[in-house]
Design an enzyme around this catalytic site. Structure first.
Site, PDB file in Angstrom:
ATOM      1  N   LEU A  75      -1.181   9.457   3.069  1.00 17.01           N
ATOM      2  CA  LEU A  75      -0.163  10.437   2.704  1.00 17.01           C
ATOM      3  C   LEU A  75       1.262   9.903   2.841  1.00 17.01           C
ATOM      4  O   LEU A  75       2.228  10.653   2.813  1.00 17.01           O
ATOM      5  CB  LEU A  75      -0.335  11.706   3.547  1.00 17.01           C
ATOM      6  CG  LEU A  75      -1.712  12.366   3.413  1.00 17.01           C
ATOM      7  CD1 LEU A  75      -1.812  13.573   4.328  1.00 17.01           C
ATOM      8  CD2 LEU A  75      -1.997  12.751   1.969  1.00 17.01           C
ATOM      9  N   HIS A  77       4.569   8.014   1.563  1.00 23.41           N
ATOM     10  CA  HIS A  77       5.237   7.794   0.281  1.00 23.41           C
ATOM     11  C   HIS A  77       5.479   6.304   0.043  1.00 23.41           C
ATOM     12  O   HIS A  77       5.892   5.597   0.957  1.00 23.41           O
ATOM     13  CB  HIS A  77       6.597   8.507   0.259  1.00 23.41           C
ATOM     14  CG  HIS A  77       6.496   9.988   0.274  1.00 23.41           C
ATOM     15  ND1 HIS A  77       6.381  10.704   1.442  1.00 23.41           N
ATOM     16  CD2 HIS A  77       6.484  10.892  -0.734  1.00 23.41           C
ATOM     17  CE1 HIS A  77       6.308  11.988   1.154  1.00 23.41           C
ATOM     18  NE2 HIS A  77       6.365  12.137  -0.159  1.00 23.41           N
ATOM     19  N   GLU A 114       6.457   2.355   8.083  1.00 21.21           N
ATOM     20  CA  GLU A 114       6.579   0.968   7.634  1.00 21.21           C
ATOM     21  C   GLU A 114       6.876   0.035   8.812  1.00 21.21           C
ATOM     22  O   GLU A 114       6.336  -1.073   8.886  1.00 21.21           O
ATOM     23  CB  GLU A 114       7.656   0.860   6.558  1.00 21.21           C
ATOM     24  CG  GLU A 114       7.255   1.454   5.223  1.00 21.21           C
ATOM     25  CD  GLU A 114       7.237   2.979   5.166  1.00 21.21           C
ATOM     26  OE1 GLU A 114       6.721   3.526   4.178  1.00 21.21           O
ATOM     27  OE2 GLU A 114       7.732   3.645   6.104  1.00 21.21           O
ATOM     28  N   ASP A 128      -5.704 -12.921  14.765  1.00 19.59           N
ATOM     29  CA  ASP A 128      -6.553 -13.645  13.816  1.00 19.59           C
ATOM     30  C   ASP A 128      -6.378 -15.153  13.943  1.00 19.59           C
ATOM     31  O   ASP A 128      -7.359 -15.899  13.920  1.00 19.59           O
ATOM     32  CB  ASP A 128      -6.237 -13.204  12.385  1.00 19.59           C
ATOM     33  CG  ASP A 128      -7.061 -13.972  11.364  1.00 19.59           C
ATOM     34  OD1 ASP A 128      -8.304 -13.942  11.469  1.00 19.59           O
ATOM     35  OD2 ASP A 128      -6.460 -14.616  10.486  1.00 19.59           O
TER      36      ASP A 128
END
EC number: 4.6.1.17
Length: 159
Positions: A75, A77, A114, A128
């Site tokens: 959800l 943007h 973000e 990783d």
């Protein structure tokens, strides 16, 4: 559910309509930490990890993560980001690495998601690249530390 903006009166999830909001400068800062064994920390600090420049690759991954947030969070943007800055701080005392991301845009909604995504993806990339030598690394303490702009104004986390 009146306090949750991503749910309608019937309790169904929806993307918030930001069309009527004023465009303003939006800034968010987030940070997080990955803790590791001293030997793993030394590999990163000394640039001797087998997969290469751990923090350089993690920085690029974090920036990419910020740019792809709307693809990952249903959800959220899609935003035209104007700046993503990612820094890493080595912490001998942990031992570990702190990731700090600052994300900016000029738009109708904030960039907290973000910034959080940038931090998480950056730290996941460290994991990783170093998991072959340390599977016990722990990612944590991820949070928004500051946000600026928008109708709700500026906010800074308590130190």
């Amino acid at each position: 559910m009146s306090g949750l903006t991503h749910f309608d009166a019937a309790g169904h999830a929806h993307m918030v309509d930001v069309g009527g909001k004023q465009e303003t400068q939006r800034i968010a800062v987030a940070r997080g930490t990955i803790r590791m064994l001293p030997a793993t920390f030394e590999l990163i600090r000394d640039g001797k990890a087998k997969k290469g420049d751990v923090l350089g690759v993690a920085r690029i991954a974090a920036i990419q993560g910020a740019k792809r947030t709307a693809d990952l969070i249903p959800l959220c943007h899609p935003l035209a980001l104007t700046r993503v800055a990612v820094d890493f701080e080595l912490d001998d005392a942990l031992p570990g690495v702190h990731c700090i991301a600052q994300v900016e845009t000029f738009g109708r909604t904030g960039v907290e998601m973000e910034a959080l995504t940038a931090v998480q993806v950056g730290l996941l990339t460290v994991y990783d690249m170093c998991k072959a030598v340390d599977r016990g690394m722990v990612i944590g303490d991820v949070s928004v530390t500051e946000k600026r702009g928008g109708k709700s104004g500026d906010w800074k986390a308590q130190a």
